[in-house]
Design a protein around this motif. Sequence first.
Motif, PDB file in Angstrom:
ATOM      1  N   TRP A  99      10.932  43.340  34.088  1.00 21.66           N
ATOM      2  CA  TRP A  99      11.622  42.536  33.078  1.00 21.66           C
ATOM      3  C   TRP A  99      13.105  42.427  33.404  1.00 21.66           C
ATOM      4  O   TRP A  99      13.710  41.362  33.251  1.00 21.66           O
ATOM      5  CB  TRP A  99      11.400  43.123  31.674  1.00 21.66           C
ATOM      6  CG  TRP A  99      10.121  42.664  31.072  1.00 21.66           C
ATOM      7  CD1 TRP A  99       8.971  43.372  30.937  1.00 21.66           C
ATOM      8  CD2 TRP A  99       9.857  41.354  30.535  1.00 21.66           C
ATOM      9  NE1 TRP A  99       7.994  42.594  30.357  1.00 21.66           N
ATOM     10  CE2 TRP A  99       8.512  41.345  30.093  1.00 21.66           C
ATOM     11  CE3 TRP A  99      10.604  40.200  30.398  1.00 21.66           C
ATOM     12  CZ2 TRP A  99       7.915  40.236  29.521  1.00 21.66           C
ATOM     13  CZ3 TRP A  99      10.006  39.080  29.826  1.00 21.66           C
ATOM     14  CH2 TRP A  99       8.686  39.110  29.393  1.00 21.66           C
ATOM     15  N   ALA A 108      11.919  34.463  30.575  1.00 22.14           N
ATOM     16  CA  ALA A 108      11.089  35.393  29.800  1.00 22.14           C
ATOM     17  C   ALA A 108       9.743  34.756  29.453  1.00 22.14           C
ATOM     18  O   ALA A 108       8.694  35.397  29.571  1.00 22.14           O
ATOM     19  CB  ALA A 108      11.819  35.814  28.524  1.00 22.14           C
ATOM     20  N   ILE A 109       9.762  33.495  29.055  1.00 29.10           N
ATOM     21  CA  ILE A 109       8.512  32.802  28.721  1.00 29.10           C
ATOM     22  C   ILE A 109       7.614  32.715  29.960  1.00 29.10           C
ATOM     23  O   ILE A 109       6.424  33.010  29.903  1.00 29.10           O
ATOM     24  CB  ILE A 109       8.797  31.397  28.139  1.00 29.10           C
ATOM     25  CG1 ILE A 109       9.412  31.527  26.740  1.00 29.10           C
ATOM     26  CG2 ILE A 109       7.523  30.554  28.100  1.00 29.10           C
ATOM     27  CD1 ILE A 109       9.933  30.224  26.174  1.00 29.10           C
ATOM     28  N   TYR A 146       7.597  34.601  32.703  1.00 31.21           N
ATOM     29  CA  TYR A 146       7.102  35.912  33.125  1.00 31.21           C
ATOM     30  C   TYR A 146       6.024  36.425  32.172  1.00 31.21           C
ATOM     31  O   TYR A 146       5.022  36.984  32.600  1.00 31.21           O
ATOM     32  CB  TYR A 146       8.263  36.897  33.231  1.00 31.21           C
ATOM     33  CG  TYR A 146       7.886  38.228  33.820  1.00 31.21           C
ATOM     34  CD1 TYR A 146       7.345  38.319  35.093  1.00 31.21           C
ATOM     35  CD2 TYR A 146       8.072  39.400  33.105  1.00 31.21           C
ATOM     36  CE1 TYR A 146       7.002  39.537  35.645  1.00 31.21           C
ATOM     37  CE2 TYR A 146       7.729  40.628  33.639  1.00 31.21           C
ATOM     38  CZ  TYR A 146       7.198  40.694  34.924  1.00 31.21           C
ATOM     39  OH  TYR A 146       6.861  41.912  35.453  1.00 31.21           O
ATOM     40  N   ARG A 147       6.239  36.201  30.894  1.00 30.73           N
ATOM     41  CA  ARG A 147       5.261  36.655  29.895  1.00 30.73           C
ATOM     42  C   ARG A 147       3.929  35.913  30.072  1.00 30.73           C
ATOM     43  O   ARG A 147       2.854  36.495  29.930  1.00 30.73           O
ATOM     44  CB  ARG A 147       5.814  36.422  28.485  1.00 30.73           C
ATOM     45  CG  ARG A 147       4.863  36.812  27.382  1.00 30.73           C
ATOM     46  CD  ARG A 147       4.738  38.316  27.314  1.00 30.73           C
ATOM     47  NE  ARG A 147       3.847  38.662  26.213  1.00 30.73           N
ATOM     48  CZ  ARG A 147       2.905  39.572  26.306  1.00 30.73           C
ATOM     49  NH1 ARG A 147       2.760  40.260  27.411  1.00 30.73           N
ATOM     50  NH2 ARG A 147       2.145  39.834  25.298  1.00 30.73           N
ATOM     51  N   MET A 148       3.999  34.626  30.386  1.00 38.20           N
ATOM     52  CA  MET A 148       2.781  33.835  30.550  1.00 38.20           C
ATOM     53  C   MET A 148       1.990  34.249  31.793  1.00 38.20           C
ATOM     54  O   MET A 148       0.783  34.013  31.858  1.00 38.20           O
ATOM     55  CB  MET A 148       3.102  32.344  30.594  1.00 38.20           C
ATOM     56  CG  MET A 148       3.545  31.811  29.247  1.00 38.20           C
ATOM     57  SD  MET A 148       3.956  30.075  29.293  1.00 38.20           S
ATOM     58  CE  MET A 148       2.352  29.353  29.538  1.00 38.20           C
ATOM     59  N   SER A 149       2.638  34.870  32.768  1.00 38.38           N
ATOM     60  CA  SER A 149       1.924  35.283  33.982  1.00 38.38           C
ATOM     61  C   SER A 149       1.034  36.496  33.733  1.00 38.38           C
ATOM     62  O   SER A 149       0.124  36.767  34.514  1.00 38.38           O
ATOM     63  CB  SER A 149       2.903  35.586  35.118  1.00 38.38           C
ATOM     64  OG  SER A 149       3.571  36.804  34.871  1.00 38.38           O
ATOM     65  N   ARG A 150       1.284  37.226  32.654  1.00 40.67           N
ATOM     66  CA  ARG A 150       0.468  38.373  32.237  1.00 40.67           C
ATOM     67  C   ARG A 150       0.223  39.374  33.357  1.00 40.67           C
ATOM     68  O   ARG A 150      -0.872  39.885  33.541  1.00 40.67           O
ATOM     69  CB  ARG A 150      -0.870  37.905  31.687  1.00 40.67           C
ATOM     70  CG  ARG A 150      -0.747  37.114  30.419  1.00 40.67           C
ATOM     71  CD  ARG A 150      -2.139  36.825  29.854  1.00 40.67           C
ATOM     72  NE  ARG A 150      -2.006  36.001  28.672  1.00 40.67           N
ATOM     73  CZ  ARG A 150      -2.527  34.796  28.539  1.00 40.67           C
ATOM     74  NH1 ARG A 150      -3.247  34.289  29.502  1.00 40.67           N
ATOM     75  NH2 ARG A 150      -2.354  34.125  27.430  1.00 40.67           N
ATOM     76  N   ASP A 175       3.269  40.353  39.881  1.00 38.06           N
ATOM     77  CA  ASP A 175       4.416  41.203  39.585  1.00 38.06           C
ATOM     78  C   ASP A 175       5.241  41.517  40.829  1.00 38.06           C
ATOM     79  O   ASP A 175       5.683  42.645  41.033  1.00 38.06           O
ATOM     80  CB  ASP A 175       3.961  42.510  38.928  1.00 38.06           C
ATOM     81  CG  ASP A 175       3.744  42.354  37.441  1.00 38.06           C
ATOM     82  OD1 ASP A 175       4.230  41.359  36.879  1.00 38.06           O
ATOM     83  OD2 ASP A 175       3.094  43.219  36.841  1.00 38.06           O
TER      84      ASP A 175
END
Length: 172
Positions: free
Chosen positions: A71, A121-122, A124-128, A132
């Motif tokens: 993050w 942030a959106i 990265y969050r959507m990549s679940r 990484d």
Amino acid sequence: MVSSPFGGQRPAGLPRLPTPPTGWPIGSYGTYREAQQAVDYLAEQSFEVSDVTIVGVDLMLVERVLGRLSWGRVLGAGAMSGAWFGLFAGLLLGLFANQGFALQVLTGLVLGILFGLLFSAIGYRMSRGRRDFSSASQLVAGRYDVLCQPRTAEQGRELLAKLALRPPPSPA
């Protein structure tokens, strides 16, 4: 002259559509740099290099992993890219606004950072967690062949044979 994918001038003799290369092989090299050096040598010998083509054979897509994503890294990169865009937008607004140049630049910078943070942030969050890591991709060939048109191929092959007999340059 370099061609552009967006149009512009195309050197004479280059086909408009992708076309397989023609010519006879006069040399084969393990790296693109070696193939370039061979063509440079031909040019130094006053060889007609417009007859020459470097062809990458056995193409591979190589993805080099640069590091793990977190993050902190994602938000830091989003803030930086947003800051650059915001600074650019703020400068443009400041140039064309009648007052408050510094305020326009500062506003653009702050909004750019906020939007950069939000969008990164959106994303990265959507990549679940499926990806990484960060990486860089390159298209690489297993070998690089130097082809030459038949009218000058024998001369080119002889020159490259002389190049191969020279001792390698000493490291500086």
